[in-house]
Design a protein around this motif. Structure first.
Motif, mmCIF file in Angstrom:
data_model
loop_
_atom_site.group_PDB
_atom_site.id
_atom_site.type_symbol
_atom_site.label_atom_id
_atom_site.label_comp_id
_atom_site.label_asym_id
_atom_site.label_seq_id
_atom_site.Cartn_x
_atom_site.Cartn_y
_atom_site.Cartn_z
ATOM 1 N N ARG A 120 0.841 -1.193 0.000
ATOM 2 C CA ARG A 120 0.000 0.000 0.000
ATOM 3 C C ARG A 120 0.878 1.247 0.000
ATOM 4 N NH1 ARG A 120 -3.063 -3.118 -1.589
ATOM 5 N NH2 ARG A 120 -5.161 -3.647 -0.827
ATOM 6 N N LEU A 171 -8.289 -5.394 -4.899
ATOM 7 C CA LEU A 171 -9.186 -5.070 -3.791
ATOM 8 C C LEU A 171 -10.642 -5.104 -4.240
ATOM 9 C CD1 LEU A 171 -9.610 -4.205 -0.878
ATOM 10 C CD2 LEU A 171 -9.279 -1.824 -1.596
ATOM 11 N N HIS A 220 -15.762 1.989 -0.421
ATOM 12 C CA HIS A 220 -14.628 1.526 0.384
ATOM 13 C C HIS A 220 -13.310 1.898 -0.285
ATOM 14 C CE1 HIS A 220 -12.296 -1.104 3.045
ATOM 15 N NE2 HIS A 220 -11.691 -1.548 1.957
ATOM 16 N N ILE A 221 -13.233 1.722 -1.596
ATOM 17 C CA ILE A 221 -12.011 2.053 -2.332
ATOM 18 C C ILE A 221 -11.728 3.551 -2.263
ATOM 19 C CG2 ILE A 221 -11.095 2.213 -4.693
ATOM 20 C CD1 ILE A 221 -12.249 -0.612 -5.147
ATOM 21 N N ARG A 231 -12.554 5.505 0.169
ATOM 22 C CA ARG A 231 -12.034 5.750 1.528
ATOM 23 C C ARG A 231 -10.560 5.366 1.625
ATOM 24 N NH1 ARG A 231 -17.166 3.779 3.061
ATOM 25 N NH2 ARG A 231 -16.331 1.686 3.430
ATOM 26 N N GLU A 232 -10.184 4.281 0.945
ATOM 27 C CA GLU A 232 -8.782 3.864 0.961
ATOM 28 C C GLU A 232 -7.884 4.936 0.337
ATOM 29 O OE1 GLU A 232 -7.302 0.420 1.953
ATOM 30 O OE2 GLU A 232 -8.926 1.103 3.254
ATOM 31 N N GLU A 266 -7.526 7.799 2.832
ATOM 32 C CA GLU A 266 -6.660 7.427 3.956
ATOM 33 C C GLU A 266 -5.231 7.127 3.517
ATOM 34 O OE1 GLU A 266 -8.740 4.296 5.957
ATOM 35 O OE2 GLU A 266 -10.473 5.577 6.415
ATOM 36 N N ARG A 284 -3.931 4.956 1.193
ATOM 37 C CA ARG A 284 -3.455 3.604 0.912
ATOM 38 C C ARG A 284 -3.469 3.240 -0.575
ATOM 39 N NH1 ARG A 284 -5.562 2.930 6.144
ATOM 40 N NH2 ARG A 284 -7.717 2.662 5.454
ATOM 41 N N LEU A 285 -4.347 3.868 -1.355
ATOM 42 C CA LEU A 285 -4.424 3.585 -2.788
ATOM 43 C C LEU A 285 -4.165 4.857 -3.586
ATOM 44 C CD1 LEU A 285 -7.594 1.284 -2.953
ATOM 45 C CD2 LEU A 285 -5.194 0.567 -3.011
#
Length: 322
Positions: free
Chosen positions: A190, A217, A240-241, A243-244, A247, A249-250
C-alpha cells in the motif's frame, strides 16, 4: 498438510476439516446455465490458469500460451468493456478454487485500467494478471479455504505468498519486463507502507503495481470468500475504495480512472431508481460517476441518467429483476 498445487494435480479438493480428499461435486443445473453465459475465450483462459496453478514454475512455453489466451480475452474485453464488467460481477464459472476466478477477473480489470491510463503492452498486463497469485497455491488448501484466519502464524504464512509467486515466475526473467514482475509482487503493498510482504510505500510501488492493488481489492471484496462472512455490493465496494484513497493507501489517479470506467455503481450491478423501478447498470458516464446508463423493465428501456434529471439512483440492490 498437502499443498493446493498437489491437490490440483490430483483433480481433487479437501474437506474443510482437512484430512479426507473428495471429488469436486457436480454443479447444479442452474449454475451450469450461468456458466454458459461466459465468453468461451474466458473459459479457455481459465483452463490455462488452472494449468499454471498446478505447475511449480511458469516456463516460457506455458507463458506463450497464456499470452495468446490473454490476447484472445482482450479482443472481447476491449470491444465491450461493459460485457467484461458484467461477467466479473455476475458470471458463475466452475473452478477448483475461488483464486482461479480471481486471477482471471483481476487480469481483465487491470488491463482496462492500464489501457485507460495510456499504458502499452496491454496483452502482457492481461497475461501477468492471469498468473499474479499463483504463489498462493504453495500454501495448504485448508489455510485458504478453511474459514476465518485468526492465528498470527497462519496470517504470516498467507502474507508470504507473493514471495512464492516470484519463485514460480523465476524462469520468465528476461521474457517479462522486470517492472511487471515487480508489480505482481506488490499486489498487497500500500502507498502508505501498511501492506505486505515488505511494507513498501510511495514511489517504491510501480505504476502497474498501483493498478493491480485497486483491481485486486475491488475483485476480492465484491466476491464470496471462505474467510469472511459476506462480501460487499459493488457500490459499497467503490465507496470503500474511495475511503482507501482518502486514507492514503491507494493511488488517487488510478482510482479516479477506475471510477471513470465503471462508475460508482459499476457496470453489471443492479440498482433501484428513484421511481421505484429496478435496473441494471450497462455503461458508465465519464465525469459523472453517479449518473450511468441503466436498462430497466426487461431491458426494453435504457435510461441515460445524464438526460433524466428527474431520476436518480436510490440504492444498490442485489435483486435482479430483469
Amino acid at each position: 498438510m498437502r499443498r493446493m498445487t498437489d491437490l490440483l494435480r490430483a483433480g481433487k479438493k479437501t474437506k474443510r476439516e482437512g484430512v479426507e480428499a473428495t471429488e469436486v461435486e457436480e454443479k447444479p443445473a442452474t449454475e451450469k446455465a450461468e456458466e454458459a453465459k461466459a465468453p468461451s475465450r474466458f473459459h479457455s483462459a481459465l483452463n490455462l490458469i488452472r494449468e499454471a496453478c498446478s505447475r511449480d514454475e511458469i516456463v516460457p512455453e506455458l507463458w506463450r500460451r497464456i499470452t495468446a489466451a490473454a490476447e484472445a480475452v482482450l479482443e472481447d474485453v476491449l470491444i465491450s468493456p461493459e460485457t467484461a464488467m458484467d461477467f466479473i460481477l455476475n458470471a458463475t464459472i466452475e473452478a477448483e478454487s475461488y483464486v482461479h476466478i480471481h486471477m482471471l477477473n483481476l487480469s481483465i480489470l487491470s488491463s482496462l485500467i492500464w489501457k485507460e491510463l495510456g499504458g502499452g503492452e496491454v496483452a502482457t498486463v492481461c497475461a501477468i494478471g492471469m498468473i499474479h497469485d499463483i504463489g498462493i497455491f504453495d500454501l495448504p488448501w485448508d489455510l485458504i479455504h478453511g474459514g476465518p484466519i485468526s492465528d498470527p502464524d497462519s496470517r504470516r504464512s498467507i502474507e508470504e505468498h507473493p514471495r512464492h509467486t516470484l519463485r514460480r515466475l523465476e524462469p520468465l526473467k528476461g521474457t517479462i519486463p522486470d517492472e511487471m514482475i515487480k508489480a505482481v509482487y506488490q499486489e498487497h503493498e500500500r502507498i502508505d507502507g501498511s501492506g505486505y510482504p515488505e511494507g513498501m510505500g510511495g514511489e517504491e510501488i510501480t505504476p502497474l503495481g498501483k493498478i493491480i492493488q485497486v483491481a485486486d481489492l475491488f475483485e476480492a471484496i465484491t466476491h464470496p470468500r471462505p474467510y469472511r462472512e459476506k462480501h460487499m455490493e459493488p457500490f459499497e465496494a467503490m465507496c470503500h475504495i474511495v475511503r482507501e484513497v482518502k486514507e492514503g493507501r491507494l493511488d488517487r489517479e488510478v482510482v479516479k480512472r477506475f471510477i471513470d470506467l465503471v462508475s460508482m455503481y459499476p457496470v453489471g450491478s443492479f440498482v433501484e431508481l428513484s421511481d421505484g423501478r429496478i435496473g441494471k447498470v450497462i455503461s458508465a458516464t465519464k465525469g459523472a460517476p453517479f449518473r450511468p446508463r441503466v436498462a430497466v423493465e426487461g431491458k426494453t428501456e435504457i435510461i441515460d441518467l445524464m438526460e433524466r434529471p428527474d431520476l436518480y439512483i436510490r440504492r444498490q440492490t442485489s435483486t435482479p429483476a430483469l
